[in-house]
Design an enzyme around this catalytic site. Sequence first.
Site, PDB file in Angstrom:
ATOM      1  N   CYS A   1      26.351  -8.553  79.698  1.00 33.99           N
ATOM      2  CA  CYS A   1      25.310  -9.096  78.832  1.00 33.99           C
ATOM      3  C   CYS A   1      25.283  -8.379  77.492  1.00 33.99           C
ATOM      4  O   CYS A   1      25.974  -7.392  77.270  1.00 33.99           O
ATOM      5  CB  CYS A   1      23.954  -8.997  79.523  1.00 33.99           C
ATOM      6  SG  CYS A   1      23.436  -7.293  79.846  1.00 33.99           S
TER       7      CYS A   1
ATOM      8  N   ARG B   1      31.705   3.810  82.183  1.00 31.68           N
ATOM      9  CA  ARG B   1      32.929   3.380  81.489  1.00 31.68           C
ATOM     10  C   ARG B   1      33.955   4.497  81.353  1.00 31.68           C
ATOM     11  O   ARG B   1      34.963   4.356  80.713  1.00 31.68           O
ATOM     12  CB  ARG B   1      32.587   2.795  80.117  1.00 31.68           C
ATOM     13  CG  ARG B   1      31.811   1.498  80.225  1.00 31.68           C
ATOM     14  CD  ARG B   1      31.709   0.783  78.906  1.00 31.68           C
ATOM     15  NE  ARG B   1      32.917   0.091  78.529  1.00 31.68           N
ATOM     16  CZ  ARG B   1      33.578   0.290  77.404  1.00 31.68           C
ATOM     17  NH1 ARG B   1      33.176   1.175  76.536  1.00 31.68           N
ATOM     18  NH2 ARG B   1      34.658  -0.386  77.136  1.00 31.68           N
TER      19      ARG B   1
ATOM     20  N   HIS C   1      27.568  -6.011  70.654  1.00 34.29           N
ATOM     21  CA  HIS C   1      28.358  -5.226  69.703  1.00 34.29           C
ATOM     22  C   HIS C   1      27.817  -5.428  68.297  1.00 34.29           C
ATOM     23  O   HIS C   1      27.642  -4.489  67.533  1.00 34.29           O
ATOM     24  CB  HIS C   1      29.822  -5.673  69.697  1.00 34.29           C
ATOM     25  CG  HIS C   1      30.491  -5.611  71.039  1.00 34.29           C
ATOM     26  ND1 HIS C   1      31.433  -6.518  71.442  1.00 34.29           N
ATOM     27  CD2 HIS C   1      30.359  -4.740  72.065  1.00 34.29           C
ATOM     28  CE1 HIS C   1      31.850  -6.226  72.657  1.00 34.29           C
ATOM     29  NE2 HIS C   1      31.203  -5.150  73.067  1.00 34.29           N
TER      30      HIS C   1
HETATM   31  S1  SF4 Z   1      19.671  -6.602  79.865  1.00 37.56           S
HETATM   32 FE1  SF4 Z   1      21.472  -7.252  81.009  1.00 37.56          FE
HETATM   33  S2  SF4 Z   1      21.364  -6.112  82.921  1.00 37.56           S
HETATM   34 FE2  SF4 Z   1      19.345  -6.013  81.972  1.00 37.56          FE
HETATM   35  S3  SF4 Z   1      18.171  -7.723  82.722  1.00 37.56           S
HETATM   36 FE3  SF4 Z   1      19.161  -8.462  80.934  1.00 37.56          FE
HETATM   37  S4  SF4 Z   1      21.087  -9.354  81.631  1.00 37.56           S
HETATM   38 FE4  SF4 Z   1      20.301  -8.064  83.267  1.00 37.56          FE
END
Ligand code: SF4
Lengths: 457, 544
Positions: free
Chosen positions: B62, B96, B195
């Site tokens: 995301c 990571r 990004h």
């Molecule tokens: S920020 Fe990313 S991990 Fe967090 S709730 Fe939203 S989609 Fe899910």
Amino acid sequence: MIIDMESRKNNIKEGLDNIVTINACKLCTPLGACIAFKGIQGCMTILHGSQGCATYIRRYLISHYREPIDIASSSFDENAAIFGGGANLVKSISNVRRQYNPEVLAIATSCLSETIGDDIEMIVKGIESEEKIPIIPVSTASYRGTHREGFYAALLASVKSLAEKKDESSHINIISGMLSPEDIRYLKAIAGEFSDFVLLPDYSETLDSGSWGEYEKIAEGGTAIEDIRSMGSAAGTIELGGSCGLVSTAGKYLEEKFEVPLKNISLPVGLRGSDLLINSLSKLSGKEIPESIKKERLRLLDAYADAHKYLFGVKAIVYGEEDLAVALSSFLSELGISIVLCASGSNTGSFKEEVEKSIIDFDESVTHIAEGVDFEKIDEIAAELEAEIVIGNSKGYKLASKFGIPLIRTGFPIHDRFGGQRIQHVGYKGAMMLLDNIVNAVLETQQKNSSVIYNYM
Amino acid sequence: MTNNKENINSAEVKKELLKQYPPKVARKRDKQIVLIKSKNEKTEEIQANVRTIPGIITQRGCCYAGCKGVVLGPTRDIVNLTHGPIGCGFYSWLTRRNQTMPDGPDDENYMTYCFSTDMQEEEIIFGGEKKLKKAIEEIHELLNPKAIGIFSTCPVGLIGDDVHAVAREMSEKTGINIFGFSCEGYKGVSQSSGHHIANNQLFKHIVGLDDTVKGSSKYRINLLGEYNIGGDAFELDRIFKALDIDLVSTFSGNSSYDQFANSHTADLNLVMCHRSINYLADMMKIKFGIPWFKINFIGAEATAKSLRKIGKYFGDADFRKKIEDFIKKEMEEVEKVRVEMEAKCRGRLAMIFVGGSRAHHYQELFKELGMETVGAGYEFAHRDDYEGRRVLPNIQADADSRNIEELTIEKDPGRYNPRITDEKMKMLESEGLTFSEYEGMMQEMTNGSWAIDDISQYETEKMIELYKPAVFCAGIKEKYIVQKMGIPMKQLHSYDYGGPYAGFNGAINFYREIDRMINTEIWKHIEAPWKKRPELHAKYVFAS
Ligand code: SF4
Ligand code: SF4
């Protein structure tokens, strides 16, 4: 750099302590649900929310189990986030069905869909008849509870959606807690010695399978849907864990709704825990305890006697999900280990009581019990305790390395060692394996810290 | 055994890949799967950076993951505070394998920490700003860091917490540089949007804060889009040091806050991962006049080529000679290993489906081993990363990209300084050194290979079944699927447990590892000796 929070703590003004969570000792709710649903045959899980949660959770599970794990998402965009994600959910169900042909679908919510207030039970009701396969909805907001609550909620939702009362049957239900695939394999073998049984959730194969050669869309294994259906007619249920702060569990539901007698015991770690499991199995099935199991028990006792001289009075820190932390405390106290701190990241309110009950000759001047804490807090409490070993998941590595003491890895997540999915915690055999690891870690530390080169200890 | 690419009918491949999708999904995926044609034929355009279809399992993360996890993740002295429930922060906690090396033992390093406001129901209902402020206050008292970044997760956007206002207020109160990132996970279609948001905020809040020109070298550069996975940055550091090149800052592998603040004093920006960082490169060009060009330090030849570009830019003969000597020396060892490994790997096929630049960069290493990349694609890239920046004017913004802020940047009245004259730039361009340009991945792929954007799990399985590549590169999410099919799998997000793979020493590591992976005996034993072998075939069961 290891930040010395301790000395910095002195600067803290009254009332500011512990607002920010630093290095959490808990994971998020739908993760637990995803593990549980992996234990149902032919089941695919959809996380209702943005795709990031599903991706993160998959990655985290995969790095522990080292198995393929598919979790779909209803992939919210900004519009869905504002106006609700019902349409996305319906679309994702149809796409998952086409690609995976699952026997059952599980739908867990994320914080986003919960915040919006999507009523997934309603949405599911609206389409279930059309989809012609069972759909299990479960609400798993992470701002309520932790991965452990998600795990038990998923089990409860599963029996709620599927279990029925048919003709009385003599089989036993075993509802397991957050254990390893190896644990589940062992539980199945033991239960099989006594009676026909249904074990939920059975991820012993789906989360730890062999080489496939051919690719399977949904890994083989898991509790069959028919078997979950039959749980409403069982002769009795043995439920492991879940005693801390849960209003309802799958076992309680079966008891209340279908009058299936419930025996709730803590996770069977150590001698007493295992005794309780074996006894309950024997009682419910009306069958004698087999010789092989009795022998296993005696072998464990023998090892306890041998290990005693190494372990007596050794100071230990234990942390993890409540159920495992409670069970481990019980086991460690059998060994004469002195538990100086028992901690958990979730906050159910009854942890303290459970830990006190589990430890032999509990002494509050020796054992600190901390609930709802992060690793920063654990670190702070541990500063004065002079612990000699740490027992818990990989996330305690920093703590152990700070004090220069060994970490015995148990539970979830284990991503800095190999074979986390194959650690056995339960039963006489599990206790034996943990015992070997603990004694050897203590010996290794003594050996390392000694100026004499001992090779005979 | 690897299939031979020539034996496979490419028209059939696409049919196979799309066969099981419903018509609407198939139409969409059709545009994201492109066959590379020979140089004199026209390869079709690829569709990229479009939303994943709900229920199709993607490897994408995301917006928050791209912002907090990728770009800010490797920073060591900014306290990265996740504002949200616990999971988002927990899952991005050092996963990571970025590495960092503080200057001294007492220097701040928060990278192994995970800070979160761990929102509870109460905050979801009544708002989380109060808790956020208190959390910042506590961090201030506890650590007094140089800077704090606040990262919004999905629920925060919904309940309407204004993280920027909180940041301003708390900045004034504490004197710490505090800034917010509106990187809620549902924004954009993948980590890519994150990004962009990260670039914007770093540029707005840190770049340009410190004008001191540090160091003594004439060759002062920034490295953009290098994240020091598996120690890559340390190998690059070694190379720069040997050549007397001053690395003013890296965005953001092995980086520090002070480096960011000072980065506008460099004379050249090298862009490694174009996707994640091109925004910063462009903004620094406009505001401060720092030119940028694309380089690639993955692959020994690619590294040599990139170093020569730097030599050409700074121009003086001594420097260029120094670079040539250095390359010559390094290549001796590289060649020894390469020749040995190539003999064992030549002719085999590879596939790479990962990231937003690695699927391109790593093709270089396979080329050096005599291996062909028969399928490649990005997880979160845009069309320009596939086809080159020349397609930029033709990309239409959709709803998903429109909600990411585009900063309007102007020349800095005092500090704008075009590092080289227009004439010089033209001259360099005529010699083949192109600025502000990226050719894209597809340009370098061979006729008959596939570029596939945001490949789905299903397509992955199909591609493997059809081509039986000798090695498949992706991330941990695909790893065990691929291995269950009996194909070696290399993780190129976190490098499994290995690395570095950048620079000359990195290339050597990679050659050896690929040889070890594709020539291991293990896969031969999958078949038990007592079992008669039915033809190995994946079976796909579908409801129609
Ligand atoms: S920020 Fe990313 S991990 Fe967090 S709730 Fe939203 S989609 Fe899910
Ligand atoms: S939003 Fe909630 S469900 Fe998603 S990763 Fe964060 S804590 Fe977990």
